[in-house]
Write an enzyme that holds these catalytic residues in place. Structure first.
Site, PDB file in Angstrom:
ATOM      1  CE  LYS A 142       4.123  -4.476   6.263  1.00 59.80           C
ATOM      2  NZ  LYS A 142       2.860  -5.238   6.143  1.00 59.80           N
ATOM      3  NE  ARG A 189      -1.061  -2.816   2.229  1.00 63.23           N
ATOM      4  CZ  ARG A 189      -0.334  -3.938   2.263  1.00 63.23           C
ATOM      5  NH1 ARG A 189      -0.250  -4.737   1.217  1.00 63.23           N
ATOM      6  NH2 ARG A 189       0.313  -4.287   3.362  1.00 63.23           N
ATOM      7  CB  THR A 191       3.323   2.766   6.443  1.00 67.36           C
ATOM      8  OG1 THR A 191       2.061   3.318   6.034  1.00 67.36           O
ATOM      9  CG2 THR A 191       3.125   1.386   7.061  1.00 67.36           C
ATOM     10  CB  CYS A 205       1.971   0.472  10.998  1.00 67.13           C
ATOM     11  SG  CYS A 205       2.427  -0.996  10.030  1.00 67.13           S
ATOM     12  CB  THR A 210      -1.084   1.803   4.593  1.00 70.26           C
ATOM     13  OG1 THR A 210      -0.153   1.895   5.668  1.00 70.26           O
ATOM     14  CG2 THR A 210      -0.604   2.704   3.470  1.00 70.26           C
ATOM     15  CB  CYS A 225      -4.026  -2.953   6.592  1.00 74.94           C
ATOM     16  SG  CYS A 225      -2.714  -2.096   5.657  1.00 74.94           S
TER      17      CYS A 225
END
Length: 258
Positions: A175, A57, A135, A206, A93, A91
């Site tokens: 991640k 994203r 992010t 995030c 973003t 999420c």
């Protein structure tokens, strides 16, 4: 009238996840932990579509990658066809793309960022300045700025160097499955700088950040939007159950729904 949890209703939660998989699993764990009850039957019926092939994203928002909208739209439709009655997207973003899919999935989407912003207005003493760890895509899209400014709340952000070298580095580490002291130290350092800017609380903006930053590592309260979203979904389902069983619900949940 009976008492106790009201989750055995027609409401079926659809989780549009995979962004990333660990954050999706963490969100479902929070949904379960937030649901009051003493047996399996007290919990929410849930459909999870975890699609890690959804394009990044942040890269899309920065013009460096494909638009994830088609994947998000497909996932929303998969959830609808599987029986979901409401969608949650764990999420931050991805919420930049919610306006592009909201009118096409055929289901309401409980807006995580809207829920988090509303939560901040309920805190006492009143919050005037909030720090954001998120992010670069979320920051550049102004997802929190727009909502918090409407409530008169100022947003404190990391500088460009810290955003890249600390926040994004830590998010990428989580991640990648690396949850060690290094990622925690990076996020803690950025959070500390935000408090030095006057932040009275810090948003873990995030869904990977709570996996790398324990709440007790921050000297001010750490707000977890994923946890707030889970609570909103439980409240919504229980309110629906009350309405079904009591002909008008003794419970009301203020929500940001698209």
């Amino acid at each position: 009238m009976t008492s106790g949890p009201r989750t055995a209703t027609g409401e079926i939660i659809g989780i549009l996840g995979g962004m990333g998989p660990a954050a999706t699993a963490d969100f479902y764990a929070k949904l379960v932990a937030t649901t009051p009850g003493t047996s399996d039957q007290d919990h929410l019926r849930t459909v999870i579509w975890s699609d890690p092939t959804i394009p990044d994203r942040t890269e899309a928002l920065l013009g460096d990658g494909p638009d994830p909208t088609p994947w998000l739209l497909h996932g929303g439709r998969v959830l609808r066809e599987a029986g979901a009655t409401v969608i949650a997207i764990p999420c931050n973003t991805a919420h930049a793309f919610v306006p592009r899919i909201a009118d096409h999935v055929g289901l309401p989407i409980v807006h995580m960022i809207g829920e988090a912003a509303r939560h901040l207005t309920t805190l006492r003493p009143r919050i005037h300045t909030v720090g954001l760890l998120a992010t670069t895509g979320t920051v550049r899209a102004g997802l929190y700025q727009e909502r918090l400014e409407s409530f008169g709340i100022r947003l404190a952000l990391p500088d460009a160097a810290a955003q890249d070298a600390e926040v994004m580095a830590a998010i990428h580490a989580v991640k990648a499955g690396t949850r060690d002291d290094t990622a925690t130290a990076l996020l803690t350092r950025s959070a500390q700088r935000l408090t030095e800017q006057g932040a009275q609380t810090v948003i873990a903006g995030c869904t990977e950040i709570p996996l790398g930053l324990p709440a007790d590592a921050v000297e001010v309260p750490l707000v977890d939007p994923a946890l707030i979203l889970a609570r909103a979904l439980v409240c919504r389902a229980r309110a629906a159950g009350t309405a079904e069983q009591d002909d008008g619900g003794a419970m009301y949940c203020t929500q940001y729904v698209t």
